[in-house]
Design an enzyme around this catalytic site. Structure first.
Site, PDB file in Angstrom:
ATOM      1  N   ARG A 281     -24.542 -47.259  -0.851  1.00  0.00           N
ATOM      2  CA  ARG A 281     -25.161 -47.882  -2.030  1.00  0.00           C
ATOM      3  C   ARG A 281     -24.719 -49.316  -2.166  1.00  0.00           C
ATOM      4  O   ARG A 281     -23.519 -49.576  -2.232  1.00  0.00           O
ATOM      5  CB  ARG A 281     -24.703 -47.146  -3.283  1.00  0.00           C
ATOM      6  CG  ARG A 281     -25.458 -45.924  -3.476  1.00  0.00           C
ATOM      7  CD  ARG A 281     -25.388 -45.455  -4.909  1.00  0.00           C
ATOM      8  NE  ARG A 281     -25.776 -44.053  -4.864  1.00  0.00           N
ATOM      9  CZ  ARG A 281     -25.207 -43.121  -5.577  1.00  0.00           C
ATOM     10  NH1 ARG A 281     -24.250 -43.411  -6.419  1.00  0.00           N
ATOM     11  NH2 ARG A 281     -25.617 -41.888  -5.453  1.00  0.00           N
TER      12      ARG A 281
ATOM     13  N   TYR B   9     -27.044 -21.428   1.962  1.00  0.00           N
ATOM     14  CA  TYR B   9     -26.341 -22.243   0.981  1.00  0.00           C
ATOM     15  C   TYR B   9     -27.324 -22.667  -0.091  1.00  0.00           C
ATOM     16  O   TYR B   9     -28.311 -23.333   0.181  1.00  0.00           O
ATOM     17  CB  TYR B   9     -25.673 -23.487   1.592  1.00  0.00           C
ATOM     18  CG  TYR B   9     -24.982 -24.235   0.458  1.00  0.00           C
ATOM     19  CD1 TYR B   9     -23.726 -23.842   0.031  1.00  0.00           C
ATOM     20  CD2 TYR B   9     -25.634 -25.240  -0.241  1.00  0.00           C
ATOM     21  CE1 TYR B   9     -23.122 -24.440  -1.062  1.00  0.00           C
ATOM     22  CE2 TYR B   9     -25.041 -25.844  -1.337  1.00  0.00           C
ATOM     23  CZ  TYR B   9     -23.786 -25.436  -1.742  1.00  0.00           C
ATOM     24  OH  TYR B   9     -23.197 -26.010  -2.848  1.00  0.00           O
TER      25      TYR B   9
ATOM     26  N   ARG C  69     -17.786 -20.226   6.610  1.00  0.00           N
ATOM     27  CA  ARG C  69     -16.659 -21.143   6.589  1.00  0.00           C
ATOM     28  C   ARG C  69     -15.950 -20.853   5.267  1.00  0.00           C
ATOM     29  O   ARG C  69     -16.593 -20.707   4.225  1.00  0.00           O
ATOM     30  CB  ARG C  69     -17.190 -22.590   6.639  1.00  0.00           C
ATOM     31  CG  ARG C  69     -16.148 -23.642   6.784  1.00  0.00           C
ATOM     32  CD  ARG C  69     -15.745 -23.871   8.234  1.00  0.00           C
ATOM     33  NE  ARG C  69     -14.507 -24.632   8.226  1.00  0.00           N
ATOM     34  CZ  ARG C  69     -13.499 -24.432   9.042  1.00  0.00           C
ATOM     35  NH1 ARG C  69     -13.566 -23.530   9.999  1.00  0.00           N
ATOM     36  NH2 ARG C  69     -12.410 -25.161   8.953  1.00  0.00           N
TER      37      ARG C  69
ATOM     38  N   ASP D 262     -27.471 -24.534  -3.922  1.00  0.00           N
ATOM     39  CA  ASP D 262     -26.829 -25.105  -5.096  1.00  0.00           C
ATOM     40  C   ASP D 262     -27.212 -24.246  -6.295  1.00  0.00           C
ATOM     41  O   ASP D 262     -28.171 -23.477  -6.234  1.00  0.00           O
ATOM     42  CB  ASP D 262     -27.292 -26.564  -5.292  1.00  0.00           C
ATOM     43  CG  ASP D 262     -26.356 -27.547  -4.580  1.00  0.00           C
ATOM     44  OD1 ASP D 262     -25.157 -27.235  -4.433  1.00  0.00           O
ATOM     45  OD2 ASP D 262     -26.830 -28.628  -4.171  1.00  0.00           O
TER      46      ASP D 262
ATOM     47  N   ARG E   7      -9.118 -31.671  -0.596  1.00  0.00           N
ATOM     48  CA  ARG E   7      -9.346 -32.242  -1.928  1.00  0.00           C
ATOM     49  C   ARG E   7      -8.310 -31.704  -2.890  1.00  0.00           C
ATOM     50  O   ARG E   7      -7.770 -30.612  -2.691  1.00  0.00           O
ATOM     51  CB  ARG E   7     -10.688 -31.778  -2.507  1.00  0.00           C
ATOM     52  CG  ARG E   7     -11.906 -32.151  -1.754  1.00  0.00           C
ATOM     53  CD  ARG E   7     -13.121 -32.102  -2.666  1.00  0.00           C
ATOM     54  NE  ARG E   7     -13.417 -30.745  -3.163  1.00  0.00           N
ATOM     55  CZ  ARG E   7     -14.498 -30.444  -3.881  1.00  0.00           C
ATOM     56  NH1 ARG E   7     -15.364 -31.393  -4.193  1.00  0.00           N
ATOM     57  NH2 ARG E   7     -14.711 -29.212  -4.293  1.00  0.00           N
TER      58      ARG E   7
ATOM     59  N   ARG F 217     -27.692 -38.491   7.319  1.00  0.00           N
ATOM     60  CA  ARG F 217     -27.581 -39.754   6.582  1.00  0.00           C
ATOM     61  C   ARG F 217     -26.185 -39.791   5.974  1.00  0.00           C
ATOM     62  O   ARG F 217     -25.571 -38.763   5.741  1.00  0.00           O
ATOM     63  CB  ARG F 217     -28.564 -39.779   5.404  1.00  0.00           C
ATOM     64  CG  ARG F 217     -30.002 -39.633   5.795  1.00  0.00           C
ATOM     65  CD  ARG F 217     -30.911 -39.792   4.581  1.00  0.00           C
ATOM     66  NE  ARG F 217     -30.614 -38.886   3.477  1.00  0.00           N
ATOM     67  CZ  ARG F 217     -30.216 -39.269   2.270  1.00  0.00           C
ATOM     68  NH1 ARG F 217     -30.061 -40.532   1.976  1.00  0.00           N
ATOM     69  NH2 ARG F 217     -29.977 -38.380   1.323  1.00  0.00           N
TER      70      ARG F 217
ATOM     71  N   GLU G 151      -7.421 -27.783  -2.116  1.00  0.00           N
ATOM     72  CA  GLU G 151      -8.402 -27.031  -1.315  1.00  0.00           C
ATOM     73  C   GLU G 151      -8.098 -27.207   0.169  1.00  0.00           C
ATOM     74  O   GLU G 151      -7.953 -28.341   0.650  1.00  0.00           O
ATOM     75  CB  GLU G 151      -9.820 -27.550  -1.577  1.00  0.00           C
ATOM     76  CG  GLU G 151     -10.302 -27.275  -2.979  1.00  0.00           C
ATOM     77  CD  GLU G 151     -11.766 -27.655  -3.185  1.00  0.00           C
ATOM     78  OE1 GLU G 151     -12.205 -27.590  -4.327  1.00  0.00           O
ATOM     79  OE2 GLU G 151     -12.445 -28.025  -2.200  1.00  0.00           O
TER      80      GLU G 151
HETATM   81  P1  FAD Z   1     -22.545 -15.218  -6.249  1.00  0.00           P
HETATM   82  O1  FAD Z   1     -22.125 -16.129  -7.336  1.00  0.00           O
HETATM   83  O2  FAD Z   1     -21.677 -15.117  -5.066  1.00  0.00           O
HETATM   84  O3  FAD Z   1     -22.744 -13.765  -6.882  1.00  0.00           O
HETATM   85  C1  FAD Z   1     -22.821 -12.598  -6.101  1.00  0.00           C
HETATM   86  C2  FAD Z   1     -22.061 -11.495  -6.834  1.00  0.00           C
HETATM   87  O4  FAD Z   1     -22.286 -10.262  -6.156  1.00  0.00           O
HETATM   88  C3  FAD Z   1     -20.547 -11.707  -6.849  1.00  0.00           C
HETATM   89  O5  FAD Z   1     -20.072 -11.679  -8.180  1.00  0.00           O
HETATM   90  C4  FAD Z   1     -20.000 -10.531  -6.036  1.00  0.00           C
HETATM   91  O6  FAD Z   1     -18.769 -10.046  -6.533  1.00  0.00           O
HETATM   92  C5  FAD Z   1     -21.102  -9.502  -6.226  1.00  0.00           C
HETATM   93  N1  FAD Z   1     -21.120  -8.501  -5.154  1.00  0.00           N
HETATM   94  C6  FAD Z   1     -21.134  -8.704  -3.813  1.00  0.00           C
HETATM   95  N2  FAD Z   1     -21.127  -7.531  -3.149  1.00  0.00           N
HETATM   96  C7  FAD Z   1     -21.119  -6.556  -4.101  1.00  0.00           C
HETATM   97  C8  FAD Z   1     -21.101  -5.137  -4.050  1.00  0.00           C
HETATM   98  N3  FAD Z   1     -21.074  -4.461  -2.882  1.00  0.00           N
HETATM   99  N4  FAD Z   1     -21.077  -4.451  -5.210  1.00  0.00           N
HETATM  100  C9  FAD Z   1     -21.077  -5.092  -6.406  1.00  0.00           C
HETATM  101  N5  FAD Z   1     -21.089  -6.446  -6.514  1.00  0.00           N
HETATM  102  C10 FAD Z   1     -21.120  -7.167  -5.372  1.00  0.00           C
HETATM  103  N6  FAD Z   1     -23.516 -25.472  -6.518  1.00  0.00           N
HETATM  104  C11 FAD Z   1     -23.801 -26.546  -7.291  1.00  0.00           C
HETATM  105  O7  FAD Z   1     -24.930 -26.676  -7.791  1.00  0.00           O
HETATM  106  N7  FAD Z   1     -22.835 -27.495  -7.554  1.00  0.00           N
HETATM  107  C12 FAD Z   1     -21.582 -27.423  -7.044  1.00  0.00           C
HETATM  108  O8  FAD Z   1     -20.745 -28.300  -7.308  1.00  0.00           O
HETATM  109  C13 FAD Z   1     -21.269 -26.304  -6.195  1.00  0.00           C
HETATM  110  N8  FAD Z   1     -20.044 -26.172  -5.656  1.00  0.00           N
HETATM  111  C14 FAD Z   1     -19.785 -25.137  -4.808  1.00  0.00           C
HETATM  112  C15 FAD Z   1     -18.518 -25.035  -4.233  1.00  0.00           C
HETATM  113  C16 FAD Z   1     -18.228 -24.006  -3.354  1.00  0.00           C
HETATM  114  C17 FAD Z   1     -16.854 -23.911  -2.727  1.00  0.00           C
HETATM  115  C18 FAD Z   1     -19.238 -23.070  -3.021  1.00  0.00           C
HETATM  116  C19 FAD Z   1     -18.975 -21.983  -2.018  1.00  0.00           C
HETATM  117  C20 FAD Z   1     -20.482 -23.131  -3.618  1.00  0.00           C
HETATM  118  C21 FAD Z   1     -20.774 -24.155  -4.525  1.00  0.00           C
HETATM  119  N9  FAD Z   1     -22.003 -24.239  -5.167  1.00  0.00           N
HETATM  120  C22 FAD Z   1     -22.288 -25.327  -5.966  1.00  0.00           C
HETATM  121  C23 FAD Z   1     -23.021 -23.163  -4.999  1.00  0.00           C
HETATM  122  C24 FAD Z   1     -22.910 -22.014  -6.066  1.00  0.00           C
HETATM  123  O9  FAD Z   1     -21.647 -21.431  -5.990  1.00  0.00           O
HETATM  124  C25 FAD Z   1     -24.008 -20.969  -5.805  1.00  0.00           C
HETATM  125  O10 FAD Z   1     -25.266 -21.566  -5.970  1.00  0.00           O
HETATM  126  C26 FAD Z   1     -23.978 -19.729  -6.721  1.00  0.00           C
HETATM  127  O11 FAD Z   1     -22.709 -19.220  -6.910  1.00  0.00           O
HETATM  128  C27 FAD Z   1     -24.859 -18.646  -6.132  1.00  0.00           C
HETATM  129  O12 FAD Z   1     -24.991 -17.550  -7.010  1.00  0.00           O
HETATM  130  P2  FAD Z   1     -25.319 -16.091  -6.469  1.00  0.00           P
HETATM  131  O13 FAD Z   1     -25.620 -15.253  -7.665  1.00  0.00           O
HETATM  132  O14 FAD Z   1     -26.317 -16.162  -5.390  1.00  0.00           O
HETATM  133  O15 FAD Z   1     -23.993 -15.597  -5.729  1.00  0.00           O
END
Ligand code: FAD
Length: 366
Positions: A176, A348, A249, A350, A280, A172, A300
């Protein structure tokens, strides 16, 4: 030496929510992260008094009341509403596609005129079964919006022509017939005042955190410290990439401090032409309505990912889906390890979804 109930690998949102809930349940936990800071990909760093979103702009938006109330315990959220602007060779349009966009594009004034214009272009294209992303976009919004606002941006983002991309990527396109500039259709939206790092620090309060600690490099010693591991790092790395590397990516950010109070007047401007190399520009101060004398911007660039690069978006295709399924089967056999979060589940998420997922797991586990 201390012994803990849980070793939490990763101080991102998933790990921080687990740490908070474990503490509430009377369990002990140690959090380790290989980075020099907490908060994972939502980390914000203060520069010139501005909270810079270091790993990409993050806007909190959700329909999940429970998650909204949860995050509000750790931060006050401001009234930020995401209203990106598209810049096509200097012509500015509102995103998502709404009455401001249609008025600028065609000079139409009423919703009926806009609807008619889109319908005319759709019909003229005569596409019945879209075979690729280009045909899908044209059949949804017509040629003008496709050419100026979809094509260039999408090609930069995916690194391939729209004709070579599958149609399903854009099921989609939001159209709007109102003047609502709010990009998200979410009930709750905002940015934590003081930055995401402060919010995550609140979640981690009372839990021991060791930074600059790579779990996989010290796995044998660290495993001895706890009964169970919550692992939020990349699932393929955990298994030493023995089945091959999952692909991502990537995005490259070029961040600059500018000696001016206002560079673009909006948090996000998307460059939708093919010629501008970046996708962006984010001007971070507008997430918090900043009044600082300087400004910080990030350009970016969407890029192909190579092993060793920062993993951003999982590649949602058959090859990677099948590889992940094999890693998931291995992960399910690890008795004392729970894999979670965007890297642990190669998914992925959020922010609201990752918090909901962590809370659901806590309910089962704690
Ligand atoms: P992460 O935040 O990646 O945490 C994982 C942690 O594990 C990291 O700190 C890493 O260093 C650590 N780690 C990995 N391997 C090891 C190891 N071997 N030893 C020790 N530590 C380790 N969501 C939204 O709701 N709104 C948005 O506008 C939005 N924008 C985004 C933009 C981008 C470019 C991206 C990529 C994502 C976006 N998101 C957004 C999604 C959001 O970033 C994620 O939902 C969130 O960060 C996920 O949290 P997490 O704890 O799963 O992972």
């Amino acid at each position: 030496m201390n012994h803990y109930d849980y070793l939490i690998v990763g101080a991102g949102l998933y790990g921080a929510v687990f740490a908070q809930e474990a503490k509430k349940a009377g369990k002990t936990a140690l959090v380790v992260d290989k980075r020099p800071q907490i908060a994972g990909n939502v980390y914000t760093q203060e520069m010139e008094g501005i909270h810079v979103h270091v790993y990409g702009a993050h806007i909190f938006h959700t329909n999940n009341k429970r998650v909204w109330e949860y995050v509000n315990r750790f931060a006050e959220f401001n009234r930020f509403t995401n209203s990106p602007v598209a810049n096509y060779h200097g012509e500015l349009y509102s995103l998502p596609f709404n009455m401001y966009t249609f008025n600028k594009m065609w000079g139409v004034v009423t919703p009926q005129e806009a609807e008619q214009k889109i319908e005319e272009q759709r019909r003229a294209a005569g596409i019945t079964e879209p075979k690729n992303l280009e045909e899908q976009a044209i059949s949804l919004v017509g040629t003008d919006i496709y050419e100026k606002l979809v094509k260039g941006y999408t090609e930069k983002q995916w690194g391939r022509p729209c004709r070579e991309l599958p149609a399903f990527i854009i099921k989609r396109l939001p159209v709007r017939l109102t003047f609502d500039n709010n990009y998200f259709n979410a009930l709750y939206q905002g940015i934590p005042v003081g930055g995401y790092t402060k919010m995550v620090a609140g979640m981690l309060e009372g839990t021991e955190v060791r930074l600059n600690t790579d779990y996989l490099e010290q796995k044998t010693e660290l495993d001895k410290l706890a009964d169970k591991v919550i692992y939020t790092g990349p699932v393929d790395a955990y298994f030493g990439y023995r089945l091959g590397a999952l692909e991502y990516r990537s995005v490259r950010f070029e961040t600059e401090v500018l000696d001016m109070p206002n560079f673009q007047g909006n948090a996000a401007v998307n460059y939708t032409d093919r010629e501008t190399p970046w996708t962006r520009i984010i001007e971070h101060k507008w997430f918090e309505f900043g009044t600082q004398p300087k400004t910080v911007i990030s350009r970016e660039y969407s890029s192909e990912w190579k092993p060793g690069d920062e993993p951003y978006y999982p590649v949602n295709d058959e090859k990677n889906g099948a590889l992940y399924a094999q890693y998931k089967a291995l992960a399910d056999k690890e008795e004392h390890v729970i894999f979670g979060g965007r890297l642990g589940e190669y998914k992925y998420y959020d922010m609201d979804a990752v918090i909901a997922s962590a809370l659901a797991m806590c309910e089962k586990e704690l």
